[in-house]
Write a protein that holds these residues in place. Sequence first.
Motif, mmCIF file in Angstrom:
data_model
loop_
_atom_site.group_PDB
_atom_site.id
_atom_site.type_symbol
_atom_site.label_atom_id
_atom_site.label_comp_id
_atom_site.label_asym_id
_atom_site.label_seq_id
_atom_site.Cartn_x
_atom_site.Cartn_y
_atom_site.Cartn_z
ATOM 1 N N ASP A 419 48.367 43.191 35.349
ATOM 2 C CA ASP A 419 48.406 41.767 34.997
ATOM 3 C C ASP A 419 49.775 41.169 35.343
ATOM 4 O O ASP A 419 50.769 41.878 35.383
ATOM 5 C CB ASP A 419 48.177 41.660 33.474
ATOM 6 C CG ASP A 419 47.699 40.272 33.070
ATOM 7 O OD1 ASP A 419 47.597 39.395 33.944
ATOM 8 O OD2 ASP A 419 47.427 40.097 31.868
ATOM 9 N N ASP A 420 49.790 39.836 35.560
ATOM 10 C CA ASP A 420 51.042 39.096 35.776
ATOM 11 C C ASP A 420 51.850 39.665 36.940
ATOM 12 O O ASP A 420 53.080 39.704 36.883
ATOM 13 C CB ASP A 420 51.908 39.103 34.506
ATOM 14 C CG ASP A 420 51.098 38.745 33.273
ATOM 15 O OD1 ASP A 420 50.316 37.780 33.371
ATOM 16 O OD2 ASP A 420 51.233 39.425 32.242
ATOM 17 N N GLU A 476 45.198 34.007 38.970
ATOM 18 C CA GLU A 476 45.225 33.480 37.601
ATOM 19 C C GLU A 476 45.718 32.041 37.573
ATOM 20 O O GLU A 476 46.545 31.643 38.396
ATOM 21 C CB GLU A 476 46.215 34.286 36.758
ATOM 22 C CG GLU A 476 45.734 35.634 36.329
ATOM 23 C CD GLU A 476 46.676 36.198 35.276
ATOM 24 O OE1 GLU A 476 46.187 36.479 34.173
ATOM 25 O OE2 GLU A 476 47.885 36.343 35.554
#
Length: 547
Positions: A419-420, A476
């Motif tokens: 993630d990220d 995202e």
Amino acid sequence: MSFRYIGFAKTVMVALLLATTPLFAINIILNQYAERRAITEMEAMGNVSVHRAEEAISTTVSLLQRLDRDDVQTCSAEDRVIFEKQIVEHGMIDAIGLADASGQRMCIIPDRDLAGKIILPPIRADGPLVGIGMLERSFLGAHAAVISWDLKNQTRLFAEVTPAVIAMDPGPEYLRSYRRTELRLGNNLLWYSVGGYNSVDSDPEAMLSVETASELYPLVATVTAPASSARQAVQDLKVLAAAACAGIALLFVAIGVWFSWRPESEANDEFAAAIRNGEFIPFYQPVMDIESHRLRGCEVLMRWRRQNGVIVSPGQFMAYAENNDHIFEMTRHMMRVAVEEVGELYGDNPDLKLSINLFAGHFRDREIVSDIKAIFEKSRISYQQIVVEVTERHPLEDMELARKIIAELQALGVRVALDDVGTGHGGMAYLQKLGVDIIKIDKMFIDTISSDDSSTTIVDSMVELADNLGMGIIAEGVEMEEQIERLLELGVTAAQGYFFAQPMPAGEFIEFAERTELEARERDRMAAEAAAAERAASEADVKGAAA
Ligand code: C2E
Ligand code: CA
Ligand code: CA
């Protein structure tokens, strides 16, 4: 920072503000009060000076007038005796004599060397009958004054007034060593000047000044003092006010603390109670296939639904939950609720993916593996549908162990997403060492994707890297249509963001899933019809040509 420290810091700030604001106002008011009071005192000092000078002049003039009336107008031995008698009677008169039109003494009692000095202004035909001059002789800043009365024969009677009548009015204590008093005659002749030796401030802006004029004679008294010396008089009050405000500030802080601070254990108890009450619940944010416009699945995002109905975002409590090891129970609860809420939807749609956020602590031991097994083994959500997200923002303590846990999850069929990506320090090393299946490109890069070429290059290389390592990609934080176009150009097919939907409760998410599926089928049906019509048309063309 946990949820309750924010409240505490705010309380302290507000308390300090509440207590210090009046301090400024009090300072201004006290300064104004001090200056007004000083001016009043200085006016009084000026009045005293003017008044004394007026009295000295009036008394002397009436004495000289009386001598004139009584024909005591010469330097004769007889007149001298009368002069002497007057001097003895009037304490303020030092000497009496006669002067000529030019202002030179003709005789003086008590006898003295005349020395031909001019002591009075010359007589003018249209001038006043009273003349005033100053002698060099002085006492404590005051000069001896000479006051004359014109006689008919161009001569005049004069009397010398002792400087003592005018000298000394010290004024109030706090002004004493700073104030300056001056008394001048109309023609700028200085009668009296005292003080001003210790001027703390020579800036004329910072000086207070009062002028008092006589109504009877051309006399003006000027009293000046530095404003700062006036303000010193309220120094004690200021200190007192500051102390009072500090006291009030402390009181406010104490009250604030009383209300906002609860002992660690109490806050912890409250949090634990919220967990027991099932207040931490999943919200679901759709992940879309941007080529087919179909739903790929969702990311499960935790919310704290408080008893009063307020929904709190993870930013407010997640750090606290992680630091106090509450997150493990909260994650288990959230996964169980997810099975209850969307198990049916996922059972009916085996292609849907369910992303669950884990934090670094989840990779400290194998508990997460057994948790996932216990919760999903017999559920309608299969391991193949599960994605666990591990953020790149915070470092993993034990990479080796993390790698093993990830491998165990993958052996079950669970996929692992980083993630990220791009925001942390992990970078390439994480991707390779952890063996993740999917990368999620952070909103930070997606935000600038349509405008900024260099960011596009970053996304470009992330896509290339993911392709080379055989990983999937999810973009995202997609908020705009242009971003979708750019992502498609770059070869990214999965995206998540407010453009499609915000995180939402299960009911809404299920409706969203059904609606998107219906719309997709409708699109498919129309496309199939259009294709069939085209095929029919071209077959007709072929037949027509053959005929
Ligand atoms: P994240 O995992 O990066 O989650 C994405 C965040 O971006 C979510 O914030 C989501 O609501 C928000 N977001 C999605 N699309 C957009 C968009 O188009 N624009 C904007 N401005 N924001 C968008 P949320 O729900 O507040 O979660 C914040 C973070 O809290 C998450 O970031 C995640 O790191 C953490 N978190 C959330 N739920 C959990 C959980 O169950 N466990 C753990 N360990 N962390 C969680
Ligand atoms: Ca996430
Ligand atoms: Ca993220």
